[in-house]
Every structure is written in structure tokens, then in C-alpha cells.
Design an enzyme around this catalytic site. Structure first.
Site, PDB file in Angstrom:
ATOM      1  N   ASP A 128      -6.075   4.905   9.755  1.00  0.00           N
ATOM      2  CA  ASP A 128      -7.461   5.087   9.314  1.00  0.00           C
ATOM      3  C   ASP A 128      -8.002   3.840   8.622  1.00  0.00           C
ATOM      4  O   ASP A 128      -9.207   3.611   8.578  1.00  0.00           O
ATOM      5  CB  ASP A 128      -7.554   6.247   8.306  1.00  0.00           C
TER       6      ASP A 128
ATOM      7  N   HIS B 223       0.802  -1.218   0.000  1.00  0.00           N
ATOM      8  CA  HIS B 223       0.000   0.000   0.000  1.00  0.00           C
ATOM      9  C   HIS B 223       0.836   1.269   0.000  1.00  0.00           C
ATOM     10  O   HIS B 223       0.356   2.354   0.318  1.00  0.00           O
ATOM     11  CB  HIS B 223      -1.012  -0.028   1.142  1.00  0.00           C
TER      12      HIS B 223
ATOM     13  N   GLU C 263      -9.422  14.145  14.529  1.00  0.00           N
ATOM     14  CA  GLU C 263      -8.898  14.358  13.172  1.00  0.00           C
ATOM     15  C   GLU C 263      -9.597  15.571  12.568  1.00  0.00           C
ATOM     16  O   GLU C 263     -10.310  16.307  13.250  1.00  0.00           O
ATOM     17  CB  GLU C 263      -9.104  13.110  12.289  1.00  0.00           C
TER      18      GLU C 263
HETATM   19  C1  LIG Z   1      -6.096   3.633   1.861  1.00  0.00           C
HETATM   20  C2  LIG Z   1      -4.871   3.875   2.712  1.00  0.00           C
HETATM   21  C3  LIG Z   1      -5.009   4.470   3.945  1.00  0.00           C
HETATM   22  C4  LIG Z   1      -3.905   4.706   4.751  1.00  0.00           C
HETATM   23  N1  LIG Z   1      -4.084   5.288   5.964  1.00  0.00           N
HETATM   24  C5  LIG Z   1      -3.018   5.486   6.767  1.00  0.00           C
HETATM   25  C6  LIG Z   1      -3.186   6.083   8.039  1.00  0.00           C
HETATM   26  O1  LIG Z   1      -4.284   6.436   8.453  1.00  0.00           O
HETATM   27  N2  LIG Z   1      -2.084   6.246   8.822  1.00  0.00           N
HETATM   28  C7  LIG Z   1      -0.845   5.839   8.424  1.00  0.00           C
HETATM   29  O2  LIG Z   1       0.093   5.973   9.199  1.00  0.00           O
HETATM   30  N3  LIG Z   1      -0.659   5.313   7.201  1.00  0.00           N
HETATM   31  C8  LIG Z   1      -1.713   5.128   6.374  1.00  0.00           C
HETATM   32  N4  LIG Z   1      -1.514   4.581   5.133  1.00  0.00           N
HETATM   33  C9  LIG Z   1      -0.138   4.353   4.672  1.00  0.00           C
HETATM   34  C10 LIG Z   1       0.449   3.030   5.143  1.00  0.00           C
HETATM   35  O3  LIG Z   1       0.836   3.125   6.491  1.00  0.00           O
HETATM   36  C11 LIG Z   1       1.665   2.743   4.279  1.00  0.00           C
HETATM   37  O4  LIG Z   1       1.236   2.442   2.987  1.00  0.00           O
HETATM   38  C12 LIG Z   1       2.541   1.655   4.811  1.00  0.00           C
HETATM   39  O5  LIG Z   1       3.560   1.461   3.880  1.00  0.00           O
HETATM   40  C13 LIG Z   1       1.844   0.328   5.124  1.00  0.00           C
HETATM   41  O6  LIG Z   1       1.442  -0.358   3.976  1.00  0.00           O
HETATM   42  P1  LIG Z   1       1.858  -1.865   3.712  1.00  0.00           P
HETATM   43  O7  LIG Z   1       1.687  -2.681   4.937  1.00  0.00           O
HETATM   44  O8  LIG Z   1       1.156  -2.298   2.492  1.00  0.00           O
HETATM   45  O9  LIG Z   1       3.434  -1.768   3.479  1.00  0.00           O
HETATM   46  P2  LIG Z   1       4.248  -1.843   2.107  1.00  0.00           P
HETATM   47  O10 LIG Z   1       3.809  -0.754   1.218  1.00  0.00           O
HETATM   48  O11 LIG Z   1       4.189  -3.210   1.557  1.00  0.00           O
HETATM   49  O12 LIG Z   1       5.728  -1.556   2.653  1.00  0.00           O
HETATM   50  C14 LIG Z   1       6.103  -0.271   3.106  1.00  0.00           C
HETATM   51  C15 LIG Z   1       7.600  -0.264   3.438  1.00  0.00           C
HETATM   52  O13 LIG Z   1       7.840  -1.052   4.581  1.00  0.00           O
HETATM   53  C16 LIG Z   1       8.684  -2.141   4.253  1.00  0.00           C
HETATM   54  N5  LIG Z   1       8.127  -3.310   4.932  1.00  0.00           N
HETATM   55  C17 LIG Z   1       6.940  -3.910   4.712  1.00  0.00           C
HETATM   56  N6  LIG Z   1       6.772  -4.935   5.558  1.00  0.00           N
HETATM   57  C18 LIG Z   1       7.888  -4.982   6.328  1.00  0.00           C
HETATM   58  C19 LIG Z   1       8.324  -5.809   7.386  1.00  0.00           C
HETATM   59  N7  LIG Z   1       7.589  -6.825   7.833  1.00  0.00           N
HETATM   60  N8  LIG Z   1       9.525  -5.571   7.941  1.00  0.00           N
HETATM   61  C20 LIG Z   1      10.293  -4.553   7.509  1.00  0.00           C
HETATM   62  N9  LIG Z   1       9.930  -3.725   6.510  1.00  0.00           N
HETATM   63  C21 LIG Z   1       8.744  -3.943   5.930  1.00  0.00           C
HETATM   64  C22 LIG Z   1       8.660  -2.269   2.751  1.00  0.00           C
HETATM   65  O14 LIG Z   1       9.852  -2.818   2.248  1.00  0.00           O
HETATM   66  C23 LIG Z   1       8.478  -0.831   2.328  1.00  0.00           C
HETATM   67  O15 LIG Z   1       9.694  -0.170   2.312  1.00  0.00           O
HETATM   68  C24 LIG Z   1      -2.614   4.352   4.293  1.00  0.00           C
HETATM   69  C25 LIG Z   1      -2.458   3.767   3.048  1.00  0.00           C
HETATM   70  C26 LIG Z   1      -3.569   3.524   2.250  1.00  0.00           C
HETATM   71  C27 LIG Z   1      -3.384   2.905   0.905  1.00  0.00           C
END
Ligand SMILES: Cc1cc2nc3c(=O)[nH]c(=O)nc-3n(C[C@H](O)[C@H](O)[C@H](O)COP(=O)(O)OP(=O)(O)OC[C@H]3O[C@@H](n4cnc5c(N)ncnc54)[C@H](O)[C@@H]3O)c2cc1C
Ligand SMILES: *[C@@H]1O[C@H](CO)[C@@H](O)[C@H](O)[C@H]1NC(C)=O
Ligand SMILES: *[C@@H]1O[C@H](CO)[C@@H](O)[C@H](O)[C@H]1NC(C)=O
Ligand SMILES: *[C@@H]1O[C@H](CO)[C@@H](O)[C@H](O)[C@H]1NC(C)=O
Ligand SMILES: *[C@@H]1O[C@H](CO)[C@@H](O)[C@H](O)[C@H]1NC(C)=O
Ligand SMILES: *[C@@H]1O[C@H](CO)[C@@H](O)[C@H](O)[C@H]1NC(C)=O
Length: 531
Positions: free
Chosen positions: A159, A94, A275
Site C-alpha cells: 500500500d 518501517h 481490498e
Molecule cells: C505505512 C506502512 C505501510 C505498510 N504497508 C504495507 C503493505 O501494504 N503491505 C505489506 O506487505 N507491508 C506493508 N508494510 C510493512 C512493511 O512491509 C514492513 O515494514 C517491512 O519490514 C518493510 O519495511 P523496511 O523496508 O523498512 O524493512 P525493515 O523494517 O528495515 O526490515 C524488516 C526486516 O527485514 C530485514 N531486512 C531489511 N532489508 C533487508 C535486506 N536487504 N536483506 C535481508 N533482510 C533485510 C531486516 O533485518 C528486518 O528483519 C507497511 C509498513 C508501513 C510503515
């Protein structure tokens, strides 16, 4: 030995060495197959090469599905460390700018698909000590689901809950509870991490503390989080969810700052979530957070006396259950009395706690059904110091933005005292700062270009006006930009990198450190593994 012979020897060594490297790298995936993994290694990289931003395309050569096995992760990373290829953990993909991707073919990189798969034993709740242990790839919705079985829940949220635990903790994890409980990274007791050397280490404040603090907000640079221990509280049953409107920005921020200043008061004297958002167009009606206002709560713009400027929406909640259900109306009344919103603009909803936490997913399903979810998202998230938020309003909300926003714009303050300064995350220097999130969708190429330009304009404005913003979920492409981002924290960040991922193989999609296969390749011993 003459100079000449020396030269020949060098040349020969080089040729042999090239051969080893070439053969080694060609053999590479089959080499991985002999690792004896519990999970599955696959060449089907397609679905792991995308992310929510839809602005990048990944170039990984293979994907590991570790199925909940930290040992698998460790084996893969150890091999990568010794052989010289890149590894990126992918939570739920994400990110916006390919942060979880392998961006270049030459890195010969492997993505670890942290989610999906494994059995149901990846989440374990400890009722007596009020914590949950979860696999790093677990989604927050699954963690919530599991803890609710015991009437417990984590305290600090994002969120949206279809994000992975490891992914949000690599950033911070913020939402309306942050003012009260701190970001998600302040609610973690312990982690299991596979470092960039392939060692699986347990860490906490007491044990391997440098790694623990480094990994939290560490953008995936120091290790792969395989297990997380998260603090829990008794889960509230229901939520009173309130929105009120303002036309005066300074009144709006004064009230928001007042509400977060109550963080040390007893629960009955503060809200549980604070918020807000900016409405500069018909966003109320059109955007994905709009369901709140309609159809039972129609907002009539005209009746609010908006003279073409922006409206500001404060969003607050109060949790309750059987025990305090009777006093909640009174508690809310007392708090609302201290605020200065437009009196006719109070919109209230009441719903189960889970439905409130999972609110964005409902919007997601609606957007998906209209084909409006899998579209490019040029999102921009900024931490803006409180002392300059008025200038930001004038320059951006009332200036650059115009009247077409293409998605929600969030704004809410938090207090640095709830952020552990030992973590890797970067915030502005002031005690109180605002998150401002431009969460926009581009339905066509023209809009994408327009929004990208506007993002640049916003950043340029902040730079010119010397508003020292820090990006949240930062995206930079040169090390100089990253050094500026980290400021005083750069030296520490760099040292942590050298300590825990000296070959710079982890999370290269963040583009902070240059992966140097050549610097590793000079150490021939590393290639014994491959041939
Ligand atoms: C609809 C939506 C709403 C959101 N709302 C919020 C919000 O309210 N508050 C907020 O703080 N963020 C929010 N986000 C952002 C979200 O926190 C980031 O996208 C974050 O990267 C988490 O997504 P992901 O788990 O898919 O991680 P990814 O996008 O898959 O990874 C993000 C980063 O972390 C690394 N990573 C992933 N997993 C691990 C692991 N297990 N160990 C070490 N590194 C790792 C990856 O290599 C990459 O660099 C939102 C995103 C979306 C799409
Ligand atoms: C939550 O758990 C229940 C059973 O414990 C399951 O039926 C349900 O599908 C789960 N929901 C989610 C969103 O995972
Ligand atoms: C907003 O409120 C402040 C103080 O409450 C006041 O000084 C200011 O004039 C108001 N701005 C507008 C545009 O009404
Ligand atoms: C921020 O938190 C600290 C510590 O609780 C407190 O002293 C300070 O007044 C708070 N600042 C604001 C503006 O609420
Ligand atoms: C939006 O802005 C454009 C250009 O500035 C203007 O032409 C248009 O009338 C505005 N629309 C509304 C609804 O204010
Ligand atoms: C070469 O690699 C081996 C094994 O990884 C290591 O023990 C050794 O210190 C390395 N030598 C240099 C000069 O980096």
C-alpha cells in the site's frame, strides 16, 4: 600429564582466551576500519536505532553505509561470521517491533543501512526482457520512478511505497493486487544474497534454489539481499478507484471472495485491486484513508442506516490507458452489477496510476504536518482462515474492538494458489485467507497501553476460539512461539538457518534464534583475525 597439570593448562588457556576475546571485542570497530570498505562505517547509530513502531530502541555499536556495494556487505558479514558479532540489514526501518535492530549491547552488533547513498546506477531496467534489477535497499517508489521512464512497472505492490525492496521481500509484500499477481515474493526472478557466512551468491529457481526460496519471506534470517530482479509489465496510465459500503458482513465477504475468484479471467473481466476496511467509529472522517470520502464525497452515516454496528468498505480499482479507455465504464458496470453493496454508497475517483500507487504517502505528509506520524504504532497483522472470518467479525470487529479504533483496519482475502509454498512465508492452512490489519497509532501512553491490551485480547480470543490465525510481519520473543508459528515449516526453516547462517548472526532483532558468541568463541582460530 597429571590431572592437576591438565587443570592448570585448561585454566591458562581459558585466561588467555578471555584476554583475546576482551581485547578483540574492544578493538572491534577499529578492526572493521581496516576492512577496506567502499562505503562508510560510522559510530553514529542514533537514526538506525529507531523504527516506525517506536516501541524499541536499538543498541548497535556501529553502522555501515555500503553505498550500493555488495562487496562491502560481504566483507562485513564475513568478519562478523569469523569474529562473532551480530549484523542486521536495515531497509527503511518501517518495522514495528525492532526487527531490523540490534537489540542487545552484548551482541556488539553492526547495522547495515541498506538505503541512502550510492549513486543512481542502483536501478537498471531491461526493456526487452521486462525486468528491473535493483539494489536491495532501494525503495519501491524509486523502482517505480525508474521503470516508468520505460513505460513499465512492477505488478505486485504494498500500500505504501517508501519501503525497501529487501525489507518487503523478507516478509511477502502484499496489497490489493496479491489476489491477481501473488505477493511481491512471487514476482522475483533472481536475487543476489550475502549469506551469514559472508558469501555473495546469485540465486533463482534454477540456481541455489534453496537459498532463493529461503530468503523470500525469510525474515532476514539467511542472508542480506543486495540485488533483486523484479518482473515488469506495461504500466497503466490511469486508475478508476471505487469504494462501496456494506452493513452486512457476510455479504461483504461473499463479494470480496467472488471478486478474487476471478483471478484467472481476462483483465477486462476482473478488477485489478481488491481490498477493504472495517469502519466501527467515525473512522471514515478521522482516519488517514479518509480523504477519499471528503469533501466532494461526503458520507452521511445516518443515511446509511447503521444501527451502531460496523460498516464494511470494499475498495476496488480498474487500471486503464488509451487503448481500453472507452470500454472501462462498461466493464466496471458489469462487475458492480454482480455485487450486493448498499446502492447509494458508491464513491468513485479517477487518477494517474502513480498517484494511486503513492496514495499513502499523501496521507503521510498530512499526518507529518500535524505531528501525527512519528508516534508509537502498535500494529497487528493477521492472516485469518476464510472458514472462521465470520467468527472473527463477531468476536473482534463487533466485540473486542469497541467504537474507538485509533486507525484504519484493513481486511481483504487472497488465494494461496498465488503463493509459492517453497518460500519461507507462513500462511494459514486454508486455500483462501484474509489479511486483517490493525494499523493504529498511539498518541499518548494511555492509548498505547489500551491498544497493546486490545491486541493481546484479540490474539487470546483467536487462541480460545481455535481460529488458526498466522501473524503477518510476525513478532514473537521465544523460540517455542516461533516453532508454533512455523508449524510444519519449522524443520525446513531451521535447516536453512544452519546451512546459511550457522552462527546466527543475521537479523537477531527478529528474536528467532539465539546468537551464541560462546559457541563460536570456543573456536580460537576465529580470533586470529582480530589480534
Ligand atoms: C505505512 C506502512 C505501510 C505498510 N504497508 C504495507 C503493505 O501494504 N503491505 C505489506 O506487505 N507491508 C506493508 N508494510 C510493512 C512493511 O512491509 C514492513 O515494514 C517491512 O519490514 C518493510 O519495511 P523496511 O523496508 O523498512 O524493512 P525493515 O523494517 O528495515 O526490515 C524488516 C526486516 O527485514 C530485514 N531486512 C531489511 N532489508 C533487508 C535486506 N536487504 N536483506 C535481508 N533482510 C533485510 C531486516 O533485518 C528486518 O528483519 C507497511 C509498513 C508501513 C510503515
Ligand atoms: C523521480 O525521478 C525524477 C527524475 O528522473 C526525479 O526528478 C524525481 O525526484 C524522482 N522522484 C522520486 C520520488 O524519487
Ligand atoms: C446478512 O445477509 C445474509 C445473507 O445474505 C442473511 O442471511 C443475514 O441475515 C444478513 N444479516 C443481517 C444482520 O442482516
Ligand atoms: C483458488 O485458486 C485455485 C487455483 O486457481 C482455484 O481452483 C480455486 O477455485 C480458487 N479458490 C477460490 C475460493 O477462489
Ligand atoms: C462508544 O462506546 C462507549 C463505551 O462503550 C460509549 O459510552 C459511547 O457512547 C460510544 N460512542 C459512540 C459514538 O457510539
Ligand atoms: C573453526 O573455524 C575455522 C575457520 O572459520 C573452521 O575452518 C573450522 O572448521 C572451525 N572448527 C570448528 C571445530 O568449528
Amino acid at each position: 600429564m597429571s590431572m592437576n597439570n591438565n587443570h592448570k593448562l585448561l585454566l591458562l588457556t581459558f585466561v588467555i582466551y578471555r584476554l583475546i576475546v576482551t581485547v578483540g571485542l574492544t578493538l572491534f570497530p577499529s578492526e572493521l576500519l581496516s576492512l577496506g570498505l567502499k562505503g562508510k562505517l560510522s559510530m553514529e547509530v542514533e537514526s538506525s536505532s529507531k523504527d516506525f513502531g517506536m516501541l524499541n530502541q536499538g543498541e548497535a555499536v556501529a553502522v555501515l553505509h555500503p553505498a550500493g556495494s555488495a562487496e562491502d556487505v560481504a566483507r562485513l558479514v564475513r568478519t562478523a561470521y569469523e569474529s562473532g558479532f551480530a549484523v542486521s540489514a536495515r531497509g527503511h526501518g518501517h518495522s514495528i517491533n525492532g526487527q531490523a535492530m540490534i537489540k542487545e549491547k552484548k551482541l556488539k552488533g553492526v547495522v547495515i543501512e541498506m538505503g541512502k547513498g550510492g549513486d543512481n546506477n542502483n536501478i537498471r531496467v531491461c526493456e526487452e526482457e521486462m525486468y528491473v534489477d535493483a539494489w536491495g535497499g532501494e525503495l519501491w517508489i524509486e523502482v517505480l520512478n525508474a521503470t516508468l521512464e520505460y513505460g513499465l512497472a512492477p505488478m505486485s505492490w504494498t500500500d505504501y511505497l517508501y519501503l525497501s525492496v529487501g525489507g518487503t521481500l523478507s516478509n511477502a509484500g502484499i496489497s490489493g493486487q496479491t489476489f491477481n499477481h501473488g505477493p511481491q515474493i512471487t514476482n522475483v526472478h533472481q536475487l543476489d544474497v550475502v549469506t551469514g557466512k559472508g558469501e555473495l551468491l546469485r540465486c533463482s529457481e534454477e540456481q541455489n534454489s534453496e537459498l532463493f526460496h529461503g530468503v523470500l519471506g525469510g525474515l532476514g534470517q539467511f542472508g542480506v539481499i543486495t540485488r533483486v530482479r523484479i518482473a515488469l509489465e506495461p504500466a497503466p496510465h490511469r486508475v478508476r478507484w471505487i469504494r462501496v459500503l456494506y452493513s452486512n458482513f457476510s455479504t461483504f465477504t461473499k463479494d470480496q471472495e467472488f471478486l478474487i475468484s476471478l483471478h484467472e479471467k481476462p483483465a477486462s473481466q476482473k478488477f485489478d485491486y481488491v481490498e477493504g476496511s472495517v469502519i466501527v467509529d467515525e473512522g471514515l472522517i478521522n482516519n488517514w484513508r479518509s480523504s477519499f470520502f471528503s469533501p466532494s464525497n461526503p458520507v452521511k452515516f445516518i443515511s446509511l442506516n447503521v444501527d451502531g454496528g460496523a460498516l464494511y468498505c470494499l475498495e476496488i480499482t480498474k487500471n486503464y490507458n488509451q487503448e481500453n479507455g472507452d470500454s472501462i465504464d462498461e466493464e466496471i458496470k458489469v462487475l458492480l452489477k454482480k455485487l450486493d453493496f448498499i446502492p447509494t454508497s458508491v464513491f468513485t475517483t479517477d487518477l494517474p496510476y502513480v498517484d494511486f500507487l503513492d496514495r499513502v504517502h499523501k496521507a503521510e505528509l498530512k499526518l507529518r504536518s500535524k505531528g501525527l506520524w512519528d508516534v508509537p504504532h502498535p500494529w497487528l497483522n493477521l492472516f485469518v482462515p476464510k472458514s472462521r472470518i465470520d467468527d472473527f467479525d463477531k468476536g473482534v470487529f463487533k466485540g473486542i474492538l469497541g467504537n474507538k479504533t485509533s486507525g484504519p483496519i484493513l481486511i481483504y482475502p487472497m488465494n494461496k494458489s498465488k503463493w509459492d509454498q517453497r518460500s519461507s512465508v507462513v500462511t494459514p492452512e486454508e486455500e483462501v485467507f484474509y489479511l486483517v490489519s490493525f494499523l493504529r497509532s498511539a498518541l499518548d501512553g494511555e492509548t498505547l497501553e489500551y491498544l497493546n491490551n486490545q491486541n493481546h485480547q484479540i490474539l487470546r480470543f483467536c487462541n480460545d476460539a481455535k481460529i488458526n490465525v498466522k501473524q503477518y510481519l510476525p513478532h514473537y520473543t521465544t523460540q517455542q512461539q516461533w516453532m508454533d508459528h512455523f508449524g510444519d515449516k519449522w524443520t525446513q526453516f531451521f535447516h536453512r538457518k544452519m546451512q546459511f547462517d550457522p552462527h546466527c548472526i543475521l537479523a537477531t532483532g527478529q528474536q528467532i534464534f539465539q546468537f551464541h558468541p560462546s559457541s563460536i568463541a570456543t573456536n580460537i582460530t576465529n580470533y586470529h583475525h582480530i589480534i
